[in-house]
Scaffold this motif. Structure first.
Motif, PDB file in Angstrom:
ATOM      1  N   ILE A 484     -11.240   9.667  -0.893  1.00 16.10           N
ATOM      2  CA  ILE A 484     -11.052   8.276  -0.459  1.00 16.10           C
ATOM      3  C   ILE A 484     -10.235   7.513  -1.488  1.00 16.10           C
ATOM      4  O   ILE A 484      -9.318   6.750  -1.145  1.00 16.10           O
ATOM      5  N   LEU A 485     -10.552   7.712  -2.762  1.00 14.10           N
ATOM      6  CA  LEU A 485      -9.823   7.020  -3.831  1.00 14.10           C
ATOM      7  C   LEU A 485      -8.350   7.414  -3.827  1.00 14.10           C
ATOM      8  O   LEU A 485      -7.465   6.559  -3.934  1.00 14.10           O
ATOM      9  N   LEU A 486      -8.078   8.718  -3.679  1.00 17.15           N
ATOM     10  CA  LEU A 486      -6.685   9.176  -3.651  1.00 17.15           C
ATOM     11  C   LEU A 486      -5.929   8.605  -2.461  1.00 17.15           C
ATOM     12  O   LEU A 486      -4.761   8.218  -2.580  1.00 17.15           O
ATOM     13  N   ALA A 487      -6.595   8.559  -1.293  1.00 13.45           N
ATOM     14  CA  ALA A 487      -5.942   7.997  -0.107  1.00 13.45           C
ATOM     15  C   ALA A 487      -5.582   6.536  -0.327  1.00 13.45           C
ATOM     16  O   ALA A 487      -4.485   6.085   0.025  1.00 13.45           O
ATOM     17  N   VAL A 489      -5.122   4.984  -3.245  1.00 12.57           N
ATOM     18  CA  VAL A 489      -4.064   4.889  -4.261  1.00 12.57           C
ATOM     19  C   VAL A 489      -2.716   5.291  -3.686  1.00 12.57           C
ATOM     20  O   VAL A 489      -1.678   4.728  -4.044  1.00 12.57           O
ATOM     21  N   ALA A 490      -2.709   6.255  -2.769  1.00 10.31           N
ATOM     22  CA  ALA A 490      -1.450   6.731  -2.192  1.00 10.31           C
ATOM     23  C   ALA A 490      -0.826   5.706  -1.247  1.00 10.31           C
ATOM     24  O   ALA A 490       0.400   5.615  -1.139  1.00 10.31           O
ATOM     25  N   ILE A 491      -1.665   4.927  -0.563  1.00 10.86           N
ATOM     26  CA  ILE A 491      -1.153   3.975   0.432  1.00 10.86           C
ATOM     27  C   ILE A 491      -0.749   2.652  -0.198  1.00 10.86           C
ATOM     28  O   ILE A 491       0.280   2.061   0.155  1.00 10.86           O
ATOM     29  N   THR A 492      -1.525   2.171  -1.163  1.00 10.77           N
ATOM     30  CA  THR A 492      -1.348   0.802  -1.647  1.00 10.77           C
ATOM     31  C   THR A 492      -0.015   0.503  -2.324  1.00 10.77           C
ATOM     32  O   THR A 492       0.402  -0.654  -2.328  1.00 10.77           O
ATOM     33  N   THR A 500      -4.613  -2.103   3.174  1.00  8.54           N
ATOM     34  CA  THR A 500      -5.177  -0.824   2.743  1.00  8.54           C
ATOM     35  C   THR A 500      -6.689  -0.819   2.907  1.00  8.54           C
ATOM     36  O   THR A 500      -7.276   0.117   3.464  1.00  8.54           O
ATOM     37  N   ALA A 501      -7.332  -1.883   2.437  1.00 13.82           N
ATOM     38  CA  ALA A 501      -8.794  -1.953   2.526  1.00 13.82           C
ATOM     39  C   ALA A 501      -9.267  -2.079   3.970  1.00 13.82           C
ATOM     40  O   ALA A 501     -10.268  -1.466   4.362  1.00 13.82           O
TER      41      ALA A 501
END
Length: 580
Positions: A484-487, A489-492, A500-501
């Protein structure tokens, strides 16, 4: 997948692409996406305006009103008076600015924190004698780091909190996100203080840039007078000889189209040129080129630089339209834009967020334009703000924070009480304050909340969560949180952190439920990852603003922000490993 799930995914993909292009105002994209979702039946009529009644939206409006009070209360001047005598070196200046910026951003929106801090940063830069570029990007990153430590640090935190309330009946404590955010902030600030002076060591500034702040190169329109040294020379020869860049040549009323080495300049040619103000002044003194300006600088007309803020009325306007916003004589003398593609005449260029406009005119007219169109002056010599009621305002805000942190009142009620107290005591003109609110952020948030709800109600979140769960080892909650964290970070870096949130929160809940992972760390990962926006100038408003003000290039952001992102990821996973 059902037809509604396909539709909501298609709409979100189109919105994310529009966000990433950074060609349209984010609130316009959000409204268009919400309208499309309503027309296709994905968002029912009773949910279209549900975002306006959201506690997250109400809290953001209240915080923006409070920020407006602090911006005119002399708070930053008091802080500057405290740090000014002690800051004597470049590293000390960066450390002071970043620590204060991160601290302020804990309690107020990080965009508001940056707006409060930029004048102080430029003032200290002038005092120490360093280029503003050495401190503005670290300051932007510091405000993003500090925003991870509380509910009100950034609207993305409020979005994640609202989903937690919906699923579990309780929200995050006011400082609960700081369990992860505080260690990241400390580690990030250490990196910024150590790395920024070395990273930007080669960035130098002219004396004028150090004194006034802002970029050194501007796009200007000039013409070639008689007896100019430019006459008879080709474009490459002039660029090499005078250290400038020519983007276009107009002869008569037509653009000259030919190979650059074949264009020979003649008298009265109009040039669109990128050049430093120092170099321009020297060429004008030699009468090599002269600006096509109608206003002359004298005792009644001055020249000032302004940053176009995220909620400015000038966004999307042409250069020629800027003077229409004010009664007095005002003219755009130059533009430092973060867009590399330059087409047409100078008057036809569009103004974007983070651009720096070089304006000249009567001081009163310039001030009126800045106030009406939300332009931030790039000068340490600003009008002294009034400090009447500063301690009352700080006390009222502290009470609101305490009531929220102790879970006596939810944020929207606690900070609503702060706004009421300020208004009753005469510290806030509510009508004027509402006029100054950054409504772009509010509209974006109000539109993205129903879109996030549609991801959940259509079952799209469950479908995506089930697909992702197949790639995660059974019984590994840390792997779930890490994904979830990587997703996030990748989108923002490519879209705003609110979107994103809003999109990832229901997916994170579905993934956590599917794998037996606690919901709290999953939503924390969404909120934290949405703020790790250090790789691009367009993922967050703060980065876009400092890009123009500091004169950065795109590659400067991953240079400083790449390692910062990796450091934050490593620290975050270490903390999550203990939590889950």
């Amino acid at each position: 997948m059902t037809i509604n799930q396909v539709i909501i995914i298609a709409i979100l993909v189109a919105m994310l692409a529009a966000f990433a292009m950074d060609r349209f105002r984010v609130e316009n994209v959000a409204m268009a996406g919400l309208a499309a979702a309503f027309i296709t039946g994905v968002v029912p009529v009773q949910s279209v305006f549900s975002g306006l009644s959201s506690a997250a939206v109400i809290t953001v409006i209240e915080i923006l009103l409070i920020v407006g009070v602090f911006s005119s209360s002399g708070l930053m001047d008091r802080i500057g008076e405290f740090f000014g005598p002690t800051v004597k070196t470049e590293r000390a200046m960066i450390a002071s600015i970043c620590v204060v910026g991160a601290s302020v951003s804990v309690f107020i929106n990080n965009i508001g924190a940056l707006a409060l801090m930029i004048p102080l940063a430029l003032s200290l830069s002038a005092k120490v004698g360093v280029a503003p570029a050495k401190v503005l990007m670290p300051l932007s990153f510091a405000t993003l780091l500090g925003g991870m430590c509380s509910l009100t640090g950034t609207p993305a935190n409020l979005v994640a909190n609202e989903w937690l309330v919906k699923e579990s009946g309780r929200g995050f404590g006011y400082f609960e996100l700081g369990i992860v955010g505080a260690p990241l902030t400390v580690a990030g600030l250490i990196w910024l203080v150590l790395a920024a002076p070395r990273m930007f060591a080669r960035m130098s500034a002219s004396r004028d840039q150090i004194i006034e702040g802002g970029p050194s190169d501007f796009l200007v329109e000039c013409y070639i007078p008689s007896a100019s040294s430019f006459i008879g020379r080709t474009l490459p020869a002039i660029e090499e000889l005078y250290r400038l860049e020519i983007h276009g040549v107009v002869r008569g009323q037509s653009h000259v189209f030919a190979r650059r080495q074949d264009i020979v300049l003649v008298e009265d040619d109009v040039l669109l040129v990128t050049i430093s103000l120092f170099g321009l002044g020297k060429l004008e003194a030699d009468r090599a080129i002269l600006r096509t300006s109608a206003l002359m600088l004298d005792d009644t007309h001055v020249q000032r630089e302004f940053v176009v803020m995220p909620d400015s009325l000038l966004l999307g306007s042409r250069v020629s339209d800027i003077a229409l916003h004010v009664d007095g004589p005002v003219e755009v003398a130059g533009l430092a834009s973060r867009w590399n593609r330059i087409e047409g005449r100078f008057a036809d260029l569009a103004v974007g967020m983070g651009d720096v406009v070089l304006l000249q005119g009567e001081p009163a007219a310039l001030k009126q334009l800045a106030d009406q169109c939300d332009l931030l002056p790039l000068s340490p010599r600003r009008v002294q703000a009034k400090d009447r009621g500063l301690w009352f305002n700080l006390g009222a805000f502290a009470v609101g924070i305490a009531l929220t942190a102790a879970e006596v009142l939810p944020p929207e009620l606690a900070f609503g009480g702060v706004v009421l107290a300020m208004a009753l005591r005469g510290q806030m003109d509510l009508r004027a304050a509402l006029h100054e609110v950054n409504w772009g952020i509010v509209i974006l948030l109000a539109c993205m909340i129903p879109m996030g709800q549609a991801v959940d109600s259509t079952g799209t979140a469950s479908v995506i969560a089930n697909s992702l769960a197949q790639w995660i080892p059974v019984g590994e909650p840390l792997a779930v949180v890490f994904m979830i964290l990587l997703a996030s970070v990748a989108i923002t870096p490519f879209i705003d952190n609110v979107s994103t949130a809003a999109v990832l929160s229901p997916i994170a809940i579905g993934l956590a439920t599917r794998t037996g992972t606690p919901i709290e760390p999953a939503l924390m990962a969404v909120a934290i990852g949405a703020s790790l926006d250090f790789l691009t100038p367009f993922g967050h408003h703060n980065n876009a603003v400092v890009m123009g003000a500091g004169g950065y290039r795109f590659r400067d952001f991953p240079r400083l922000g790449g390692a910062l992102t990796l450091i934050c990821l490593a620290v975050a996973m270490a903390v999550f490993a203990v939590m889950v």
